[in-house]
Design a protein around this motif. Structure first.
Motif, PDB file in Angstrom:
ATOM      1  N   GLN A  14     -48.067 -35.667 -21.598  1.00  0.00           N
ATOM      2  CA  GLN A  14     -47.471 -36.761 -22.345  1.00  0.00           C
ATOM      3  C   GLN A  14     -46.474 -37.486 -21.450  1.00  0.00           C
ATOM      4  OE1 GLN A  14     -48.266 -37.498 -25.492  1.00  0.00           O
ATOM      5  NE2 GLN A  14     -46.823 -39.130 -25.896  1.00  0.00           N
ATOM      6  N   VAL A  15     -46.727 -38.752 -21.175  1.00  0.00           N
ATOM      7  CA  VAL A  15     -45.842 -39.540 -20.330  1.00  0.00           C
ATOM      8  C   VAL A  15     -44.683 -40.070 -21.155  1.00  0.00           C
ATOM      9  CG1 VAL A  15     -45.652 -41.645 -18.956  1.00  0.00           C
ATOM     10  CG2 VAL A  15     -47.700 -40.202 -18.764  1.00  0.00           C
ATOM     11  N   GLN A  16     -43.491 -39.921 -20.628  1.00  0.00           N
ATOM     12  CA  GLN A  16     -42.301 -40.521 -21.240  1.00  0.00           C
ATOM     13  C   GLN A  16     -41.586 -41.332 -20.174  1.00  0.00           C
ATOM     14  OE1 GLN A  16     -40.314 -37.025 -22.931  1.00  0.00           O
ATOM     15  NE2 GLN A  16     -40.977 -37.706 -24.957  1.00  0.00           N
TER      16      GLN A  16
ATOM     17  N   SER B 124     -41.681 -38.929 -16.876  1.00  0.00           N
ATOM     18  CA  SER B 124     -42.000 -37.510 -16.955  1.00  0.00           C
ATOM     19  C   SER B 124     -43.459 -37.318 -16.554  1.00  0.00           C
ATOM     20  CB  SER B 124     -41.791 -36.996 -18.369  1.00  0.00           C
ATOM     21  OG  SER B 124     -42.686 -37.652 -19.253  1.00  0.00           O
ATOM     22  N   GLY B 125     -43.829 -36.089 -16.251  1.00  0.00           N
ATOM     23  CA  GLY B 125     -45.218 -35.808 -15.939  1.00  0.00           C
ATOM     24  C   GLY B 125     -45.445 -35.504 -14.477  1.00  0.00           C
TER      25      GLY B 125
ATOM     26  N   ASN C  73     -43.989 -49.311 -16.851  1.00  0.00           N
ATOM     27  CA  ASN C  73     -45.238 -48.858 -17.441  1.00  0.00           C
ATOM     28  C   ASN C  73     -46.016 -48.084 -16.404  1.00  0.00           C
ATOM     29  OD1 ASN C  73     -48.379 -49.699 -18.191  1.00  0.00           O
ATOM     30  ND2 ASN C  73     -47.096 -49.241 -19.943  1.00  0.00           N
TER      31      ASN C  73
ATOM     32  N   ALA D 185     -50.631 -43.973 -18.568  1.00  0.00           N
ATOM     33  CA  ALA D 185     -50.592 -44.150 -20.024  1.00  0.00           C
ATOM     34  C   ALA D 185     -50.179 -45.585 -20.329  1.00  0.00           C
ATOM     35  CB  ALA D 185     -49.606 -43.156 -20.652  1.00  0.00           C
TER      36      ALA D 185
ATOM     37  N   ASN E 236     -50.452 -47.518 -22.693  1.00  0.00           N
ATOM     38  CA  ASN E 236     -49.978 -47.846 -24.035  1.00  0.00           C
ATOM     39  C   ASN E 236     -48.626 -47.219 -24.355  1.00  0.00           C
ATOM     40  OD1 ASN E 236     -52.282 -49.367 -24.648  1.00  0.00           O
ATOM     41  ND2 ASN E 236     -53.412 -47.509 -25.177  1.00  0.00           N
ATOM     42  N   VAL E 237     -48.043 -46.526 -23.389  1.00  0.00           N
ATOM     43  CA  VAL E 237     -46.764 -45.866 -23.599  1.00  0.00           C
ATOM     44  C   VAL E 237     -45.649 -46.733 -23.016  1.00  0.00           C
ATOM     45  CG1 VAL E 237     -45.350 -43.861 -23.030  1.00  0.00           C
ATOM     46  CG2 VAL E 237     -47.771 -43.564 -23.616  1.00  0.00           C
TER      47      VAL E 237
END
Length: 115
Positions: A1-3, A25-26, A97, A101, A103-104
């Motif tokens: 999960q990318v933050q 993150s990631g 971005n 991801a 869309n995150v």
């Protein structure tokens, strides 16, 4: 999960500079391109700058006109946007971005340029 956590914005006079940061993150950060977008009041979000994998190549929207420099530090999972010669038209919320991801989005960081 990318933050994504954007920071570094603020209030600056026209002609001034700011350095934005985005911590991601990631463990796969270094394997994806990154980008910066912005959204001015009442307008759609628009592309500002792209930084490819390894940071060896960058590309910019026409309105940047050599004033911004995008970079990344893969050891810190962080991408940067050095902005100079800021104009009132650069006012907006800036977001990074990740290609991992698309869309995150993070919360963005507010940049306000006073004329």
């Amino acid at each position: 999960q990318v933050q994504l956590v954007d920071s570094g914005g603020g209030l600056v006079q026209a002609g001034g500079s700011l350095r934005l940061s985005c911590a991601a993150s990631g463990s796969t950060f270094s394997t994806y391109p990154m980008a910066w977008f912005r959204q001015a009041p009442g307008k759609e979000r628009e592309f500002v700058a792209g930084i490819n994998v390894s940071g060896g190549s960058t590309y910019y929207a026409d309105f940047v006109r050599g004033r911004f420099i995008g970079s990344r530090d893969d050891a810190k999972n962080t991408v940067y946007l050095q902005m100079s010669s800021l104009e009132s038209e650069d006012t907006g919320v800036y977001y990074c971005n990740s290609g991992a991801a698309p869309n995150v989005w993070g919360r963005g960081t507010q940049v306000t340029v006073s004329s």
